[in-house]
Design an enzyme around this catalytic site. Structure first.
Site, mmCIF file in Angstrom:
data_model
loop_
_atom_site.group_PDB
_atom_site.id
_atom_site.type_symbol
_atom_site.label_atom_id
_atom_site.label_comp_id
_atom_site.label_asym_id
_atom_site.label_seq_id
_atom_site.Cartn_x
_atom_site.Cartn_y
_atom_site.Cartn_z
ATOM 1 N N HIS A 172 31.070 37.234 29.959
ATOM 2 C CA HIS A 172 32.245 37.008 30.808
ATOM 3 C C HIS A 172 31.905 36.310 32.115
ATOM 4 C CE1 HIS A 172 35.227 39.536 28.549
ATOM 5 N NE2 HIS A 172 34.088 39.904 27.967
ATOM 6 N N ASP A 380 32.439 31.760 39.613
ATOM 7 C CA ASP A 380 33.219 32.728 38.831
ATOM 8 C C ASP A 380 33.184 32.294 37.369
ATOM 9 O OD1 ASP A 380 34.936 34.887 38.444
ATOM 10 O OD2 ASP A 380 36.242 34.325 40.106
HETATM 11 P P1 ADQ Z 1 36.426 39.752 37.559
HETATM 12 O O1 ADQ Z 1 35.262 39.318 38.383
HETATM 13 O O2 ADQ Z 1 36.867 41.132 37.758
HETATM 14 O O3 ADQ Z 1 36.164 39.512 36.010
HETATM 15 P P2 ADQ Z 1 38.998 38.162 37.401
HETATM 16 O O4 ADQ Z 1 38.859 37.262 36.246
HETATM 17 O O5 ADQ Z 1 39.696 37.515 38.543
HETATM 18 O O6 ADQ Z 1 37.597 38.678 37.967
HETATM 19 O O7 ADQ Z 1 39.784 39.442 36.966
HETATM 20 C C1 ADQ Z 1 40.206 40.384 37.896
HETATM 21 C C2 ADQ Z 1 41.324 41.222 37.292
HETATM 22 O O8 ADQ Z 1 41.559 42.331 38.152
HETATM 23 C C3 ADQ Z 1 42.642 40.458 37.194
HETATM 24 O O9 ADQ Z 1 43.277 40.794 35.990
HETATM 25 C C4 ADQ Z 1 43.446 40.956 38.402
HETATM 26 O O10 ADQ Z 1 44.839 41.011 38.188
HETATM 27 C C5 ADQ Z 1 42.907 42.346 38.593
HETATM 28 N N1 ADQ Z 1 42.937 42.693 40.026
HETATM 29 C C6 ADQ Z 1 42.318 42.072 41.038
HETATM 30 N N2 ADQ Z 1 42.595 42.675 42.221
HETATM 31 C C7 ADQ Z 1 43.421 43.687 41.933
HETATM 32 C C8 ADQ Z 1 44.074 44.701 42.708
HETATM 33 N N3 ADQ Z 1 43.934 44.794 44.040
HETATM 34 N N4 ADQ Z 1 44.846 45.589 42.056
HETATM 35 C C9 ADQ Z 1 44.979 45.520 40.718
HETATM 36 N N5 ADQ Z 1 44.411 44.609 39.943
HETATM 37 C C10 ADQ Z 1 43.635 43.707 40.530
HETATM 38 C C11 ADQ Z 1 35.059 39.037 35.194
HETATM 39 C C12 ADQ Z 1 34.496 37.680 35.597
HETATM 40 C C13 ADQ Z 1 35.610 36.635 35.627
HETATM 41 C C14 ADQ Z 1 36.312 36.590 34.266
HETATM 42 C C15 ADQ Z 1 36.713 37.981 33.811
HETATM 43 C C16 ADQ Z 1 37.216 37.982 32.370
HETATM 44 O O11 ADQ Z 1 33.846 37.751 36.855
HETATM 45 O O12 ADQ Z 1 35.085 35.352 35.951
HETATM 46 O O13 ADQ Z 1 37.468 35.780 34.376
HETATM 47 O O14 ADQ Z 1 35.615 38.889 33.870
HETATM 48 O O15 ADQ Z 1 36.296 37.413 31.511
#
Ligand code: ADQ
Length: 475
Positions: A172, A380
């Site tokens: 991921h 990311d």
């Molecule tokens: P993350 O680094 O966690 O994931 P991201 O892809 O942005 O990053 O996902 C974050 C998730 O958490 C989103 O679904 C978002 O809605 C949720 N989220 C963020 N802040 C929040 C809050 N305050 N309250 C509730 N929900 C919140 C890792 C990798 C990424 C990759 C994903 C999936 O780092 O690059 O996209 O896995 O593969």
């Protein structure tokens, strides 16, 4: 199989098994104080649920409490197989090797990766335990899909125990270039671990290319057009499978009358002509320091008027026991406090900072409320927040500012793209996005929405699994 709580008591029976660091459920306590489970929010679980139910699926993962041993249980039609972790393993395997070594190294070394031999030893033995748990439940010829950087040794371990299985692996996070990866004292073991999979999946083609170059140079494997040949002559493949979101579910949520009302309420409370939004896990890869500095300068120079504009930053608490994350939180709070102290007035702060997680519906209301979404990670794997914002812009307006260094930038070309290290450039792009004409915003948003809705989480799971040779019912 000494480490597995299930040893010997169950015959292999599952035809489709997911192995992930965490189980697909979280613990809850009900009103009577009884413990129970609820399905974790998140795209991966949602995407795999129908396949797991149709195929007699099992999910192997840690249940979240150190030193506790749990029996397998069924939740919502899916078998959950908890893997135990001791307090020490949690510190060494998870907080240490996974999050203080591999995480920073794989994200361009934006924080300094630490290398400790005892962390590595814990990583090996925990990976072995996950592999054994999967080997034990998967039926003859079944499929195992291993997820992410915490479990990179599992594919090879599993292949050695169960050569009859189809094994997939998906990373991921980014896979780094050779120049960085070769710092890792255990680089050969990790590469060998990954090549145990029949398909090694990455977020972007660059990750697959980095991996293929490394296994050619370090393991001496022959590689051709994404295929690699192992020592024993067998073959595997490495390719990109960009992950996505359940776009329709987000759209429905954003259109729900409660969400619409909540979005209006947020705007009323913020009392600003224009609202900028950032939503991230509080992580040093997300570029929060640079983003907040950019907004501070825009407010200070008057390019953004603190009486008319507001920047709302939501940061989910994350990995709070790891030193680097504690420092980050302090830095962010200091920066925000300084800017608001300089620029704020009674009852009015140009930066609204919330250190908290929220339910999905609140996230959808925030996305709906924001005129400009600012997603500026330093690196990311993909970044789902950018895609969620797009899915929630059901009236076709809004503007997305997106870092070139997010995997999502390859797909979301019509975003206002920025280099987050270039603070002046980022400031300019934020202003460009904010001041674009409604027609320009709509034109870009239309293209972004088309991309997100035609490449959703179901397409992702189906394309990976069909390449792995698993039949998936198309929905
Ligand atoms: P993350 O680094 O966690 O994931 P991201 O892809 O942005 O990053 O996902 C974050 C998730 O958490 C989103 O679904 C978002 O809605 C949720 N989220 C963020 N802040 C929040 C809050 N305050 N309250 C509730 N929900 C919140 C890792 C990798 C990424 C990759 C994903 C999936 O780092 O690059 O996209 O896995 O593969």
């Amino acid at each position: 199989m000494t480490n597995n709580p299930r040893s010997g008591d169950v015959a292999p029976h599952a035809s489709f098994v997911v192995v992930a660091n965490r189980l697909a459920v979280e613990r809850i306590t009900d009103d009577e104080g009884d413990l129970g489970w609820r399905t974790s929010p998140g795209g991966l679980v949602t995407a795999l649920e129908p396949i797991m139910k149709a195929k007699e699926g099992a999910w192997v993962g840690w249940h979240g409490s150190p030193d506790e041993e749990l029996e397998p249980f069924e939740h919502d039609g899916i078998e959950m197989i908890p893997v135990r972790l001791s307090e020490e393993e949690f510190a060494e395997f998870y907080e240490g090797m996974s999050n203080a070594t591999l995480w920073p190294l794989y994200h361009d070394s934006v924080a300094f990766p630490e290398y400790h031999r005892e962390w590595w030893d814990a990583y090996v033995s925990v990976n072995q335990r996950f592999a054994e748990a999967a080997a034990e439940v998967t039926e003859e010829g079944g499929t195992v899909w291993v997820q992410d950087y915490q479990l990179q040794l599992v594919p090879r371990m599993l292949r050695e125990m169960r050569p009859d299985l189809k094994i997939g692996f998906f990373l991921h996070i980014p896979f780094p270039p050779q120049e960085l990866f070769q710092q890792l004292p255990w680089r050969t073991e990790i590469l060998k671990g990954l090549t145990g999979a029949d398909i090694v999946g990455f977020q972007v083609p660059g990750g697959a290319a980095n991996f293929l170059r490394l296994i050619r140079d370090r393991l001496g494997y022959e590689t051709k057009r994404g295929e690699f040949v192992r020592d024993d002559g067998s073959r595997g493949r490495a390719a990109a499978y960009p992950i996505s979101i359940d776009a329709n579910a987000f759209q429905d949520l954003a259109n729900h009358p409660d969400t619409v009302a909540r979005a209006e309420q947020i705007r009323e409370d913020l009392d600003a002509e224009i609202m900028f939004l950032g939503v991230d896990r509080l992580d040093y890869t997300k570029g929060l320091r640079q983003r907040i500095r950019a907004f501070g300068e825009l407010f200070q120079s008057g390019q953004l008027d603190p009486e008319k504009a507001v920047f709302l930053q939501v940061a989910t608490p994350s990995r709070e026991r790891v030193d680097e994350y504690r420092r980050l939180r302090d830095d962010i709070e200091l920066l925000v406090g300084r800017i608001n102290g300089d620029m704020g007035q009674i009852g009015r702060s140009p930066i609204n900072y919330l250190h908290s997680g929220y339910p999905r519906q609140e996230m959808a209301a925030l996305y709906r409320a924001a005129d400009v979404m600012v997603v500026t990670p330093l690196r990311d794997g993909m970044n789902l927040v950018a895609k969620e914002y797009v899915a929630c812009r059901t009236s076709g307006d809004g503007a997305l500012v997106l870092s070139e260094f997010a995997g999502a930038a390859r797909e979301l070309k019509q975003a206002w793209q920025v280099n987050p290290y270039d603070i002046n450039g980022m400031k300019q792009r934020i202003l460009d996005a904010a001041s674009a004409t409604p027609t320009e915003k709509r034109r870009r948003m239309r293209a972004l929405r088309r991309q997100v809705f035609t490449h959703d989480i179901n397409n992702w799971a189906e394309s990976f699994l069909s390449d792995l040779g698993v039949e998936v019912e198309s929905k």
